[in-house]
Design a protein around this motif. Structure first.
Motif, short mmCIF file in Angstrom:
data_model
loop_
_atom_site.label_atom_id
_atom_site.label_comp_id
_atom_site.label_asym_id
_atom_site.label_seq_id
_atom_site.Cartn_x
_atom_site.Cartn_y
_atom_site.Cartn_z
N ILE A 23 0.77 -1.33 -0.01
CA ILE A 23 -0.15 -0.18 0.06
C ILE A 23 0.88 1.26 -0.15
CG2 ILE A 23 -0.08 0.22 2.54
CD1 ILE A 23 -3.01 0.67 -0.15
N GLU A 24 2.04 1.37 0.72
CA GLU A 24 2.92 2.42 0.55
C GLU A 24 3.41 2.63 -0.66
OE1 GLU A 24 2.96 4.41 3.18
OE2 GLU A 24 1.82 2.92 4.48
N GLU A 25 3.69 1.60 -1.53
CA GLU A 25 4.25 1.91 -2.79
C GLU A 25 3.25 2.30 -3.74
OE1 GLU A 25 4.67 -0.74 -1.00
OE2 GLU A 25 6.79 -1.22 -0.98
N ALA A 26 2.06 2.06 -3.59
CA ALA A 26 0.75 2.38 -4.36
C ALA A 26 0.52 3.68 -4.24
CB ALA A 26 -0.44 1.56 -3.74
N HIS A 27 0.75 4.23 -2.85
CA HIS A 27 0.41 5.43 -2.47
C HIS A 27 1.32 6.30 -3.07
CE1 HIS A 27 -0.48 9.01 0.52
NE2 HIS A 27 -1.43 9.04 -0.35
N GLN A 28 2.70 6.26 -3.17
CA GLN A 28 3.97 6.88 -3.48
C GLN A 28 3.54 7.02 -5.12
OE1 GLN A 28 6.23 8.43 -1.94
NE2 GLN A 28 7.13 9.41 -4.05
N LEU A 29 3.17 6.17 -5.68
CA LEU A 29 3.02 6.30 -7.17
C LEU A 29 1.58 6.98 -7.34
CD1 LEU A 29 4.41 4.84 -9.71
CD2 LEU A 29 2.50 3.01 -9.76
N PHE A 30 0.74 6.94 -6.70
CA PHE A 30 -0.48 7.81 -6.97
C PHE A 30 -0.08 9.52 -6.53
CE2 PHE A 30 -3.97 9.91 -4.60
CZ PHE A 30 -5.02 9.77 -5.41
N THR A 31 0.65 9.55 -5.75
CA THR A 31 1.24 10.96 -5.45
C THR A 31 2.02 11.28 -6.59
OG1 THR A 31 3.42 10.34 -4.37
CG2 THR A 31 1.07 10.94 -3.01
N GLU A 32 2.65 10.72 -7.53
CA GLU A 32 3.55 10.85 -8.61
C GLU A 32 2.71 11.14 -9.99
OE1 GLU A 32 6.75 7.96 -9.01
OE2 GLU A 32 7.16 8.46 -6.76
N MET A 33 1.63 10.63 -9.94
CA MET A 33 0.71 10.70 -11.11
C MET A 33 0.48 11.98 -11.76
SD MET A 33 -2.47 7.90 -10.62
CE MET A 33 -3.07 7.75 -12.37
N PRO A 34 0.89 12.35 -13.04
CA PRO A 34 0.58 13.64 -13.59
C PRO A 34 -0.74 14.19 -13.75
CG PRO A 34 1.13 11.91 -15.26
CD PRO A 34 1.61 11.19 -13.83
N GLU A 35 -1.62 13.03 -13.93
CA GLU A 35 -3.31 13.24 -13.87
C GLU A 35 -3.82 12.04 -13.29
OE1 GLU A 35 -5.46 13.30 -17.62
OE2 GLU A 35 -3.82 12.43 -18.55
N ARG A 36 -4.98 12.35 -12.60
CA ARG A 36 -5.69 11.14 -11.88
C ARG A 36 -7.09 10.99 -12.25
NH1 ARG A 36 -3.68 13.68 -6.72
NH2 ARG A 36 -1.59 12.90 -6.58
N SER A 37 -7.53 9.62 -12.74
CA SER A 37 -9.05 9.51 -12.94
C SER A 37 -9.78 9.32 -11.88
CB SER A 37 -9.12 8.49 -14.16
OG SER A 37 -8.63 7.34 -13.76
N SER A 38 -11.09 9.09 -11.87
CA SER A 38 -11.67 8.46 -10.63
C SER A 38 -11.50 7.07 -10.46
CB SER A 38 -13.47 8.48 -11.24
OG SER A 38 -13.43 7.65 -12.28
N VAL A 39 -11.05 6.28 -11.53
CA VAL A 39 -10.45 5.01 -10.97
C VAL A 39 -9.15 5.11 -10.29
CG1 VAL A 39 -9.37 2.94 -12.14
CG2 VAL A 39 -11.25 3.88 -13.19
N SER A 40 -8.27 6.07 -10.48
CA SER A 40 -7.25 6.30 -9.72
C SER A 40 -7.64 6.39 -8.02
CB SER A 40 -6.25 7.30 -10.18
OG SER A 40 -6.21 7.42 -11.60
N TRP A 41 -8.56 7.29 -7.66
CA TRP A 41 -8.70 7.45 -6.44
C TRP A 41 -9.58 6.62 -5.99
CZ3 TRP A 41 -7.83 12.00 -3.94
CH2 TRP A 41 -7.51 13.03 -4.59
#
Length: 747
Positions: A280-298
């Protein structure tokens, strides 16, 4: 004139932008926002109405889509097609067909939509009928739709024949046929067809990669991926997702880093991989690095926090989400439900603007699991659209609460039932002791053509065991063999228990021996069966055999062996096992173990030792312990200790009349008639009523249940007369010395 033209252009531009907003909101699941835009529009054109119809349909609100369609001032061909597409998307075949028949005119898209609606619901003959009604020069789109329909329904021969008959094949035709093979796991046929293809594009290669992924052949998938002339982002994401889902997160991360370009789908796939593998920590780190997020990302990230129990982090992320969707909110609700935080779940639920059926079901199931049935049913009644899961959840909830009348009422209200519906009802009857009703509904299930599964058979077998309905149990056993569920672990365990309770311990052992796989429950069931039938030594031998197989006994195992020692009078063995349980197996005795020991010593007349165990227990005695104590006092006529046990028992079961009757009989045997009268007064004062005894007998493969003192049943007087004659005969021959006739209630 210029001003008027400018005004028209401004209006047109405004309408265009508003139509675009409706479409965008619909795609992101923000249906309420789309509705607000639509309602606020002063000027609507046909595109506006069609966009809103499509928005409703794609979000599962098909009835509202139809209402809007009927209100449209002017309908064009797109309007009709949008509505048919909505019905097709929601599998409303009959409604789609009725609308199709009413269409004033049709284009190729209309025919293709209706054919696709039929094929996705398995109605291939109807789809072929439409295809045959088309003009001779059929558009390739229609050919492709029917080929795809045949292939997806695994009718490959007909799909291939139609493909070969096709006058002009385009690349879509080839890919439709290929997809039929690869999406159904027919990779040998798919590979042969792929090699035949005269022209291939990246879609063709991706279909092969995805096909191998679906059959878990990642090595072949990788080989194809490496051969793709110009892989696109779909090719990369397909391989990346395959590695992530299979737990090969290192390979997934390597592919992700090699990607020449990444879209939001690629980022989401990688985050999903981390979440599924608990990183989950790796997932969250990648989530914070995303240039743009979709509703699926959230939603994926919120669900990830929920999975590892980090509900506060999940809630914080949900609050930060710019546009909350029902999937993210439902994930949050599910997390709270799993943690039994129903008030928090309700707060999130109340803020969901557009609840889908999954959201409703999650909330209802949560209330049911917490025993808050009234709140669950309040929501159930408010649900605008109920699916099969909704109805089944309600049945299971009432069954869990023990209210089988309401469970049956819900069951009868269902328009359509599946195996889970029947299982919820049958298991409910079994769990609540209504064994005859369980078997009756099993028979009804067969009559209605529903197909039982392992759960149905297991519950029905359990009912037979509790009724000692051996013949019905044997018939069920034969059905189980024919159905192929004989190797199911739960069914096997139920068969062991059924034969044991019917007194057929050899058949119980045979059922055990024939099991392909056994578990601790299998061994415990057989040990309990030996104990129940008085085979104490055999139970101990089985216990030793179980240890030799490397299984570690649990609390239930020791309840069985201690009970076996009690029934067989093996006092020393029982005491030794009770001591060994704590010293050798580190199992802390619970009330059931102490009850067995009290019963063991009490049956042997060692009442003082039994009472010492009760006084020295580190836990509080329950009804089972005091009941064993009272029973032992009754056998050995220890009235003083019996009175103490009875008084303790009355605290746990103040309205159970049989306890008062037992103590009353002890007083009667001692000639203490004033105490007998006092017991009768206590029964009346405490509201205890002697529950009518229920018995059953199996005759001609049918279980007949009857209650004591029920004079409405046929031949009741004759039965009681026969019983009185038998009692008199027993008394005359000396067999009634231990039986008080006040226990028999035949008038």
């Amino acid at each position: 004139m210029t001003s008027k033209l400018k005004s028209i252009r401004q209006t047109g531009s405004l309408v265009y932008n508003q139509n675009l907003k409706i479409t965008q909101f619909a795609k992101s699941g923000r249906i309420e926002d789309a509705i607000r835009v639509f309602e606020d529009m002063l000027n609507r054109n046909t595109v506006t109405w069609n966009s809103m119809i499509s928005a409703y349909a794609k979000n599962g609100r098909i009835n509202e889509a139809r209402s809007l369609f009927d209100r449209m001032p002017f309908k064009n061909l797109v309007s009709w097609n949008s509505m048919i597409a909505g019905y097709s998307h929601n599998d409303r075949v009959k409604d789609a067909a009725e609308l199709f028949d009413k269409m004033p005119q049709r284009d190729v898209f209309s025919w293709t939509l209706m054919m696709t609606c039929y094929t996705r619901n398995g109605l291939l003959e109807k789809a072929r009928g439409l295809f045959d009604q088309l003009p001779k020069k059929k558009d390739p789109v229609c050919w492709n739709a029917l080929i795809s329909g045949y292939a997806k329904n695994r009718r490959f021969g007909e799909a291939r024949r139609l493909f070969d008959e096709m006058p002009v094949k385009d690349l879509v035709s080839w890919n439709s046929m290929l997809a039929g093979y690869t999406q159904n796991g027919e990779m040998r046929l798919g590979l042969e067809f792929f090699d035949e293809m005269l022209v291939k594009d990246v879609v063709s290669w991706n279909l092969m990669i995805d096909g191998y992924v679906q059959v878990y052949d990642l090595d072949s998938a990788l080989k194809f991926f490496q051969r793709v002339p110009s892989p696109n982002v779909v090719s990369w994401v397909t391989m990346l997702s395959a590695y992530a889902r299979s737990g090969r997160i290192v390979e997934a991360k390597s592919l992700f880093n090699q990607m020449p370009e990444r879209n939001v789908v690629a980022w989401n796939a990688m985050i999903t991989g981390y979440v599924q593998n608990g990183q989950i920590e790796e997932a969250h780190q990648l989530f914070t690095e995303m240039p743009e997020r979709s509703s699926v990302s959230w939603t994926t990230m919120i669900n990830g926090f929920v999975r590892v129990g980090k509900l506060d982090e999940a809630r914080e992320l949900l609050e930060q989400m710019p546009y909350k969707n029902v999937a993210a909110q439902t994930a949050m609700i599910f997390g709270y439900v799993q943690s039994m935080r129903m008030d928090d779940a309700r707060l999130v639920f109340e803020n969901v603007s557009c609840r889908d059926v999954v959201c409703w079901n999650t909330m209802i199931a949560g209330y049911m699991q917490c025993g808050r049935t009234d709140e669950a049913m309040y929501l159930f009644q408010k649900m605008p659209i109920k699916d099969m899961v909704s109805w089944n959840t309600a049945i299971a909830g009432y069954a869990q609460k023990g209210d089988m009348n309401k469970a049956l009422r819900i069951f009868k209200q269902m328009g359509e039932r599946n195996t889970v519906s029947w299982n919820s009802l049958i298991s409910g009857y079994t769990q609540n002791g209504f064994y005859v009703d369980a078997l009756k509904h099993f028979v009804l299930m067969l009559k209605e053509g529903a197909k039982p599964d392992w759960s149905t058979y297991a519950c029905s077998i359990i009912a037979c065991g509790n009724l000692a309905a051996l013949q019905i149990g044997k018939q069920l056993h034969h059905l189980i063999v024919k159905s192929g569920y004989i190797n199911d672990l739960f069914v096997g365990n139920a068969l062991i228990t059924m034969y044991s309770k019917c007194g057929r311990i050899l058949q119980a052992r045979q059922a055990f021996n024939e099991m392909v796989v056994t578990d601790i429950i299998s061994w415990n069931s057989l040990i309990a069966g030996y104990a129940l039938n008085g085979y104490g030594r055999e139970a101990i031998q089985l216990f030793q055999e179980m240890e030799n197989h490397g299984l570690i006994p649990d609390q239930v195992t020791f309840v069985g062996v201690l009970s076996a020692c009690s029934h067989a009078g093996m006092i020393d063995q029982g005491l030794k096992l009770f001591k060994s349980m704590a010293e050798d197996y580190c199992i802390v005795p619970i009330a059931e173990h102490y009850a067995c020991m009290v019963d063991l010593l009490g049956r042997a007349g060692r009442l003082g030792e039994a009472y010492s165990i009760v006084k020295g227990m580190p836990i509080k005695a329950n009804a089972g312990i005091w009941g064993a104590m009272l029973g032992a006092c009754r056998i050995h006529r220890n009235l003083e200790l019996g009175k103490l046990a009875a008084e303790k028992l009355f605290e746990f079961e103040p309205q159970k009349a049989s306890n008062y009757v037992l103590l009353s009989n002890m007083h009667a045997e001692a000639g203490r008639w004033d105490e007998v009268e006092r017991m009768r007064i206590m029964i009346r004062e405490r509201g205890g009523q002697k529950q009518p005894g229920c018995s059953w007998i199996e005759v001609n493969n049918q279980v007949h249940a009857f209650f004591a003192d029920d004079w409405t049943q046929p031949k009741t007087a004759e039965t009681c007369g026969t019983l009185k004659s038998l009692m008199a005969h027993m008394r005359n021959t000396g067999y009634m010395s231990e039986i008080n006739t006040s226990l028999f209630d035949c008038g």
